[in-house]
Every structure is written in structure tokens, then in C-alpha cells.
Design a protein around this motif. Structure first.
Motif, PDB file in Angstrom:
ATOM      1  N   UNK A   1      -4.382  -9.206 -13.671  1.00 26.03           N
ATOM      2  CA  UNK A   1      -3.159  -7.846 -14.489  1.00 26.03           C
ATOM      3  C   UNK A   1      -4.023  -6.627 -13.227  1.00 26.03           C
ATOM      4  N   UNK A   2      -5.125  -6.698 -13.392  1.00 27.69           N
ATOM      5  CA  UNK A   2      -5.896  -5.669 -12.357  1.00 27.69           C
ATOM      6  C   UNK A   2      -5.710  -5.625 -11.119  1.00 27.69           C
ATOM      7  N   UNK A   3      -5.317  -6.974 -10.406  1.00 26.53           N
ATOM      8  CA  UNK A   3      -5.120  -7.540  -8.846  1.00 26.53           C
ATOM      9  C   UNK A   3      -4.500  -6.816  -8.955  1.00 26.53           C
ATOM     10  N   UNK A   4      -2.444  -7.254  -9.418  1.00 24.99           N
ATOM     11  CA  UNK A   4      -1.990  -6.583  -9.354  1.00 24.99           C
ATOM     12  C   UNK A   4      -1.621  -5.755  -9.118  1.00 24.99           C
ATOM     13  N   UNK A   5      -2.031  -4.830 -10.598  1.00 24.90           N
ATOM     14  CA  UNK A   5      -2.362  -3.064  -9.797  1.00 24.90           C
ATOM     15  C   UNK A   5      -2.993  -2.846  -8.870  1.00 24.90           C
ATOM     16  N   UNK A   6      -3.494  -3.256  -8.544  1.00 25.44           N
ATOM     17  CA  UNK A   6      -4.480  -2.721  -7.484  1.00 25.44           C
ATOM     18  C   UNK A   6      -3.926  -3.058  -6.120  1.00 25.44           C
ATOM     19  N   UNK A   7      -3.360  -4.249  -5.399  1.00 27.41           N
ATOM     20  CA  UNK A   7      -2.243  -4.616  -4.161  1.00 27.41           C
ATOM     21  C   UNK A   7      -0.937  -2.670  -4.835  1.00 27.41           C
ATOM     22  N   UNK A   8      -0.449  -2.595  -6.234  1.00 28.94           N
ATOM     23  CA  UNK A   8       0.384  -1.665  -6.052  1.00 28.94           C
ATOM     24  C   UNK A   8      -0.159  -0.205  -5.450  1.00 28.94           C
ATOM     25  N   UNK A   9      -1.254  -0.400  -5.725  1.00 29.89           N
ATOM     26  CA  UNK A   9      -2.291   1.050  -6.146  1.00 29.89           C
ATOM     27  C   UNK A   9      -2.343   1.219  -4.224  1.00 29.89           C
ATOM     28  N   UNK A  10      -2.519   0.349  -4.035  1.00 31.68           N
ATOM     29  CA  UNK A  10      -2.366   0.365  -2.610  1.00 31.68           C
ATOM     30  C   UNK A  10      -1.430   0.762  -1.626  1.00 31.68           C
ATOM     31  N   UNK A  11      -0.204  -0.014  -1.474  1.00 33.42           N
ATOM     32  CA  UNK A  11       1.141   0.252  -1.032  1.00 33.42           C
ATOM     33  C   UNK A  11       1.735   1.705  -1.610  1.00 33.42           C
ATOM     34  N   UNK A  12       0.907   1.961  -2.628  1.00 33.53           N
ATOM     35  CA  UNK A  12       1.484   3.766  -3.288  1.00 33.53           C
ATOM     36  C   UNK A  12       0.933   4.700  -2.372  1.00 33.53           C
TER      37      UNK A  12
END
Length: 301
Positions: free
Chosen positions: A109-120
Motif C-alpha cells: 500500500x505504501x508503494x502504491x501511495x508513493x507512485x501516486x505521490x510521484x505523479x501528483x
């Protein structure tokens, strides 16, 4: 400061009656988890983490954009100062990571969130660069560039919201990818509808002044489409001068900006439907997700 940013209190801590927002991301997180057959706890943890990150991003966005008001109240940096607001945002982000890390399956879940934050972050950076680009000429912002920024800045977190509960619940990669894809398309549609409301929306519904986006010189989707029309030069002149936003709004609509924006939003909603068809889900979750889509697109446009 955190309670103030969520609308729970006034400056200093007195209870508040301010709106806490539409709750779109929390709803997506819970429904995405349910659609993937994940336990209720996974959906709740995902909803909490996503809302913490969303609020963190708003605190920092308001500072970068110089916005003094949000939902009819002073923004956190206006109420408490820039430095404290930055720290409050950082604290919310840290709490979001802690929330996910404490859950079973938290590493994924943290990896998924990190990818989203990078895109954001990428989307926000490109959006800031848009402000310095000209209205016309070869360096002007194109609608396809706008779509990419909208997917990163808005869609990434909505995709994360839809997929995060499924990740925590141990869903397969195909299901997670389909939910993420649905959320990203939804984000683009959501942003474009916001653009339409920012020019033509009823202030009593939107909470924003009429033609506010035009007065602020925002390069929104209806504007970018209209600038590519034969009327683009005249529209650009009005936008550069900041004069007569009413006239600019009428010309943008006449040039097809409004209708093109709504058509683009509908195209992305159709893509959401296709992505949801690829994600196995309960009938109830699917129906509620589609009801949420309808609400987001209608919103008095």
C-alpha cells in the motif's frame, strides 16, 4: 492546524460548522475495497490515508498558488503562517504513511501511495510551469498537455484511492490496475468539470466567484480549446488584459470550449465504466461507484 484544515474547528480550536469537502476520495477508497472483496478495515484505512494525503497536498498547493481562501475560510497558511502550514502538511503526509504501514499488506500500500505521490508532484510542477507560458504561439499550452497534468495532479490520487483498499485486502494485480485506471480517468473528468464550473458555475453551488478562473488567468481545458479556434486571438487578448471576463466567457463558449470540455469529461467517464467492467466487484459496490460517477459529472454543469 490539522483540525482547521479539515474544517473541524476555527483558528484557535473553537468548534466549526465549515464544510469538510465532498468526501469523494474517501468514498472511492471504501467502495474500491468493497468492489475487490477486501475487508471493511482495509477500506477505512485506505480512506484515512488518502484523505490525509489529499489535505496535505491542499495545504502546500494553497501556498504555491498564493490562494488566500478555501471553502469560504482563510487557508491554513493565511491563518497560521507559511512555515507552520508547510509543517502541518508534512505531518499529515507522515501520518498517512504510518496509517498504511500499520496495516497487514501495508508495504504494498505504501508503494502504491508513493507512485501516486510521484505523479501528483510531477503534475503540480507542470501546472506551475503552465502559468508562465504564453496564451498563443508555438509555446502555448495544448489540450493534450493539460490532460497529462490533470491525470497526474488529480487522477493519480483518485486512482490511488480506488485501488488502495484493494491492495490492503490482497486483491490481484489485474483488479488493482483496473481500479487505479478507473480512478485516473475519473480524475481527468472531475478536473474538467471543475474547469467548466470555474467559468460558468453558480457561485451559490460552487462557493467560487463567477468567472473566477478567468480573472485568475488559469489555463483550463475550455480556455485551451477555445484558444485553438479562429477566435483564439481575441480571447487571448481579453485574458492577457484581465478585462471583461463576461465577454471572454461568452467567446469561449461560442468557440466551443464549454461543449468540448463536457464531451471530454464524458469520454473519460466512459473509460471509467470500461475499467470498472474489468474489475470484479459486488453488485452493490458497482452500483454505488456508478452513482458516484453520475454525481461528479452532473454537478450543475
Amino acid at each position: 492546524m490539522a483540525a482547521y484544515s479539515f474544517g473541524w474547528c476555527e483558528v484557535g480550536g473553537a468548534p466549526a460548522v465549515a464544510s469538510g469537502g465532498k468526501g469523494v476520495r474517501q468514498a472511492l477508497a471504501v467502495l474500491g475495497a468493497e468492489a475487490a472483496g477486501a475487508p471493511e478495515r482495509a477500506g477505512v484505512a485506505a480512506a484515512v490515508a488518502v484523505e490525509l494525503v489529499h489535505t496535505f497536498s491542499l495545504l502546500h498547493d494553497d501556498i504555491m498558488d498564493g490562494d488566500g481562501d478555501r471553502r469560504g475560510r482563510p487557508t491554513v497558511w493565511k491563518a497560521y503562517g507559511t512555515g507552520p502550514a508547510v509543517l502541518a502538511g508534512d505531518a499529515l503526509f507522515a501520518l498517512a504513511v504510518e496509517t498504511l504501514a500499520a496495516e497487514p499488506g501495508g508495504a504494498g500500500a505504501v508503494r502504491t501511495l508513493s507512485v501516486a505521490l510521484g505523479d501528483l508532484v510531477r503534475g503540480q510542477a507542470d501546472d506551475l510551469l503552465f502559468a508562465d507560458r504564453p496564451w498563443t504561439g508555438p509555446e502555448r499550452v495544448r489540450p493534450d498537455e493539460y490532460r497529462a497534468v490533470a491525470e497526474h495532479k488529480t487522477g493519480a490520487l483518485l486512482g490511488c484511492a480506488a485501488a488502495l483498499g484493494a491492495v490492503l485486502g490482497g486483491a490481484g494485480p489485474e483488479t488493482v490496475a483496473a481500479l487505479d485506471r478507473a480512478g485516473r480517468h475519473l480524475g481527468v473528468a472531475f478536473q474538467i468539470v471543475d474547469d467548466v464550473l470555474g467559468i460558468w458555475g453558480d457561485p451559490r453551488v460552487t462557493g467560487k466567484p463567477v468567472h473566477g478562473d478567468l480573472r485568475e488567468g488559469k489555463k483550463t481545458f475550455p480556455v485551451l480549446v477555445a484558444l485553438g479556434s479562429p477566435m483564439g486571438g481575441r480571447i487571448a487578448g481579453l485574458l492577457e488584459s484581465g478585462d471583461a471576463p463576461e465577454t471572454a466567457a461568452a467567446l469561449i463558449e461560442e468557440a466551443g470550449g464549454r461543449s468540448a470540455a463536457l464531451a471530454e469529461a464524458r469520454r473519460h467517464i466512459a473509460a471509467v465504466e470500461t475499467a470498472l467492467d474489468d474489475a470484479p466487484s459486488t453488485a452493490r459496490a458497482a452500483d454505488e461507484l456508478r452513482s458516484l460517477l453520475g454525481y461528479l459529472v452532473r454537478r450543475d454543469v
